[in-house]
Design a protein around this motif. Sequence first.
Motif, PDB file in Angstrom:
ATOM      1  N   UNK A   1       0.811  -1.224   0.000  1.00 17.61           N
ATOM      2  CA  UNK A   1       0.000   0.000   0.000  1.00 17.61           C
ATOM      3  C   UNK A   1       0.840   1.268   0.000  1.00 17.61           C
ATOM      4  N   UNK A   2       2.168   1.139   0.092  1.00 14.74           N
ATOM      5  CA  UNK A   2       3.016   2.321   0.238  1.00 14.74           C
ATOM      6  C   UNK A   2       2.931   3.297  -0.939  1.00 14.74           C
ATOM      7  N   UNK A   3       3.062   2.840  -2.192  1.00 13.27           N
ATOM      8  CA  UNK A   3       3.076   3.818  -3.297  1.00 13.27           C
ATOM      9  C   UNK A   3       1.822   4.679  -3.382  1.00 13.27           C
ATOM     10  N   UNK A   4       0.649   4.068  -3.251  1.00 14.91           N
ATOM     11  CA  UNK A   4      -0.584   4.846  -3.391  1.00 14.91           C
ATOM     12  C   UNK A   4      -0.780   5.792  -2.213  1.00 14.91           C
ATOM     13  N   UNK A   5      -0.430   5.361  -0.997  1.00 11.83           N
ATOM     14  CA  UNK A   5      -0.611   6.236   0.160  1.00 11.83           C
ATOM     15  C   UNK A   5       0.318   7.440   0.079  1.00 11.83           C
TER      16      UNK A   5
ATOM     17  N   UNK B   1      -8.215  12.503  12.319  1.00 12.62           N
ATOM     18  CA  UNK B   1      -8.735  13.478  13.289  1.00 12.62           C
ATOM     19  C   UNK B   1      -8.281  14.877  12.871  1.00 12.62           C
ATOM     20  N   UNK B   2      -9.209  15.809  12.833  1.00  8.86           N
ATOM     21  CA  UNK B   2      -8.865  17.189  12.519  1.00  8.86           C
ATOM     22  C   UNK B   2      -9.982  17.821  11.699  1.00  8.86           C
ATOM     23  N   UNK B   3      -9.792  19.089  11.349  1.00 10.04           N
ATOM     24  CA  UNK B   3      -8.695  19.950  11.721  1.00 10.04           C
ATOM     25  C   UNK B   3      -8.927  20.485  13.129  1.00 10.04           C
ATOM     26  N   UNK B   4      -7.825  20.839  13.795  1.00  8.31           N
ATOM     27  CA  UNK B   4      -7.923  21.399  15.125  1.00  8.31           C
ATOM     28  C   UNK B   4      -6.651  22.123  15.490  1.00  8.31           C
ATOM     29  N   UNK B   5      -6.568  22.552  16.744  1.00  9.52           N
ATOM     30  CA  UNK B   5      -5.370  23.228  17.238  1.00  9.52           C
ATOM     31  C   UNK B   5      -4.988  22.664  18.595  1.00  9.52           C
ATOM     32  N   UNK B   6      -3.729  22.299  18.729  1.00 10.98           N
ATOM     33  CA  UNK B   6      -3.227  21.822  20.011  1.00 10.98           C
ATOM     34  C   UNK B   6      -3.011  22.999  20.969  1.00 10.98           C
ATOM     35  N   UNK B   7      -2.959  22.698  22.251  1.00 12.07           N
ATOM     36  CA  UNK B   7      -2.671  23.712  23.258  1.00 12.07           C
ATOM     37  C   UNK B   7      -1.157  23.848  23.420  1.00 12.07           C
ATOM     38  N   UNK B   8      -0.498  22.788  23.869  1.00 10.65           N
ATOM     39  CA  UNK B   8       0.946  22.838  24.049  1.00 10.65           C
ATOM     40  C   UNK B   8       1.622  22.752  22.685  1.00 10.65           C
ATOM     41  N   UNK B   9       2.384  23.761  22.360  1.00  6.31           N
ATOM     42  CA  UNK B   9       2.980  23.866  21.041  1.00  6.31           C
ATOM     43  C   UNK B   9       2.210  24.791  20.125  1.00  6.31           C
ATOM     44  N   UNK B  10       0.905  24.939  20.381  1.00  3.83           N
ATOM     45  CA  UNK B  10       0.022  25.879  19.662  1.00  3.83           C
ATOM     46  C   UNK B  10      -0.229  25.532  18.203  1.00  3.83           C
ATOM     47  N   UNK B  11       0.250  24.389  17.722  1.00  2.38           N
ATOM     48  CA  UNK B  11       0.173  24.101  16.295  1.00  2.38           C
ATOM     49  C   UNK B  11      -1.208  23.647  15.847  1.00  2.38           C
ATOM     50  N   UNK B  12      -1.501  23.932  14.573  1.00  3.25           N
ATOM     51  CA  UNK B  12      -2.701  23.437  13.913  1.00  3.25           C
ATOM     52  C   UNK B  12      -2.412  22.024  13.412  1.00  3.25           C
ATOM     53  N   UNK B  13      -3.443  21.188  13.357  1.00  3.45           N
ATOM     54  CA  UNK B  13      -3.200  19.792  12.996  1.00  3.45           C
ATOM     55  C   UNK B  13      -4.352  19.192  12.196  1.00  3.45           C
ATOM     56  N   UNK B  14      -4.006  18.192  11.428  1.00  2.00           N
ATOM     57  CA  UNK B  14      -4.950  17.231  10.864  1.00  2.00           C
ATOM     58  C   UNK B  14      -4.203  15.913  10.789  1.00  2.00           C
ATOM     59  N   UNK B  15      -4.799  14.850  11.335  1.00  2.00           N
ATOM     60  CA  UNK B  15      -4.181  13.533  11.334  1.00  2.00           C
ATOM     61  C   UNK B  15      -4.906  12.597  10.369  1.00  2.00           C
ATOM     62  N   UNK B  16      -4.136  11.764   9.691  1.00  2.00           N
ATOM     63  CA  UNK B  16      -4.686  10.656   8.922  1.00  2.00           C
ATOM     64  C   UNK B  16      -3.988   9.385   9.380  1.00  2.00           C
ATOM     65  N   UNK B  17      -4.577   8.249   9.049  1.00  2.00           N
ATOM     66  CA  UNK B  17      -3.958   6.960   9.345  1.00  2.00           C
ATOM     67  C   UNK B  17      -3.203   6.470   8.124  1.00  2.00           C
ATOM     68  N   UNK B  18      -1.982   6.015   8.333  1.00  2.00           N
ATOM     69  CA  UNK B  18      -1.278   5.399   7.221  1.00  2.00           C
ATOM     70  C   UNK B  18      -1.733   3.947   7.087  1.00  2.00           C
ATOM     71  N   UNK B  19      -1.344   3.224   6.053  1.00  2.00           N
ATOM     72  CA  UNK B  19      -1.834   1.852   5.851  1.00  2.00           C
ATOM     73  C   UNK B  19      -1.433   0.873   6.943  1.00  2.00           C
ATOM     74  N   UNK B  20      -0.501   1.277   7.809  1.00  2.00           N
ATOM     75  CA  UNK B  20      -0.032   0.386   8.869  1.00  2.00           C
ATOM     76  C   UNK B  20      -0.576   0.793  10.231  1.00  2.00           C
ATOM     77  N   UNK B  21      -1.562   1.687  10.236  1.00  2.00           N
ATOM     78  CA  UNK B  21      -2.252   2.056  11.471  1.00  2.00           C
ATOM     79  C   UNK B  21      -1.582   3.127  12.287  1.00  2.00           C
ATOM     80  N   UNK B  22      -0.526   3.751  11.754  1.00  2.00           N
ATOM     81  CA  UNK B  22       0.146   4.829  12.475  1.00  2.00           C
ATOM     82  C   UNK B  22      -0.466   6.166  12.073  1.00  2.00           C
ATOM     83  N   UNK B  23      -0.472   7.121  12.975  1.00  2.00           N
ATOM     84  CA  UNK B  23      -0.991   8.446  12.671  1.00  2.00           C
ATOM     85  C   UNK B  23       0.063   9.265  11.929  1.00  2.00           C
TER      86      UNK B  23
END
Length: 306
Positions: A22-26, A230-252
């Motif tokens: 699944x690596x090439x397409x992801x 998960x996202x979009x949102x903003x973290x508190x510590x670090x203040x960064x904006x984020x959006x998370x997706x899952x890779x084909x191996x279940x890691x964020x």
Amino acid sequence: MSFSVGVTALVGVTMDVPDLKAAPSFFAALGVDAVADDMQCSVHTAVQADCLTLRLASAGRRLRRLTFTALPSEVALIGARARAAGYAAIEARDASLLLIGPDGIESELVARDAPLAAADAPGSLILPHAPLHGEIETPRPLYLCHAAIFVSAMPEALDFYCGVLGLRVADRCDNELAFLHSPHGGDHHILALAQSSGPGLHHYSFEMGTIDAIGLRAAHLARQGYDAGWGMGRHVLGSNFFHYVRDPWGCHVELTTGLDQIAADTDRVPGDRRAEDAFYLWGPPPPADFIANAEAQPVEPALVTA
């Protein structure tokens, strides 16, 4: 204890995965270049080679190595500090150093005069105007900027990543979570540590440059079928904006921008924050298993953000 000698940036993550089909397409959907054969896949951005390396292994997903840059004048000094702390080098050269740290996770140091991505740091977090639909070119990740890992013993992990590699604590939540930054200045964290029942990789994060770039790339990923996250949102510590997706191996995989900056040789006192500040300021509720350590057996939730 803090040190003026220490690593400058995180530039690579290596993990074992059970298959590479699944690596090439992801990675095409993510907007990074991937070179794969039957045993390994190497991921590159426009300014970073080998920022992510996947190695085929039958045992399942496992974090293997973190690769950091260090000033050429400091590689040997960090090596000496490692030996004094009882961490023998697997490989030591003038321009590189390879150590085995806590939980068996390798730390590789590569000599570099300055952090690779320094010249590519984002300016304004928003585009000056919204482009017409016909003008949209989906932004690509700029570079790997940080990772969040699970550790089995927070004190031992801090002794290594701070006492040996020279990172400093920006913020922490008791002994459950710690955000570590370079003593040479830069992002609020290049590595986050979360207490768990065992080691593991929670997420790896790419700097996108603007909030619009996060949204456009996230929308593109969703159209390609990668809509779990998960996202979009903003973290508190670090203040960064984020959006998370899952890779084909279940890691964020985090798409991010806007991390707080910490000056070199700062006299900043690390904050010991409440758990509610370790997660997010605004955004949709996270998935129920977002903070689970899939690499630990048995799996135990841990407090993670970045």
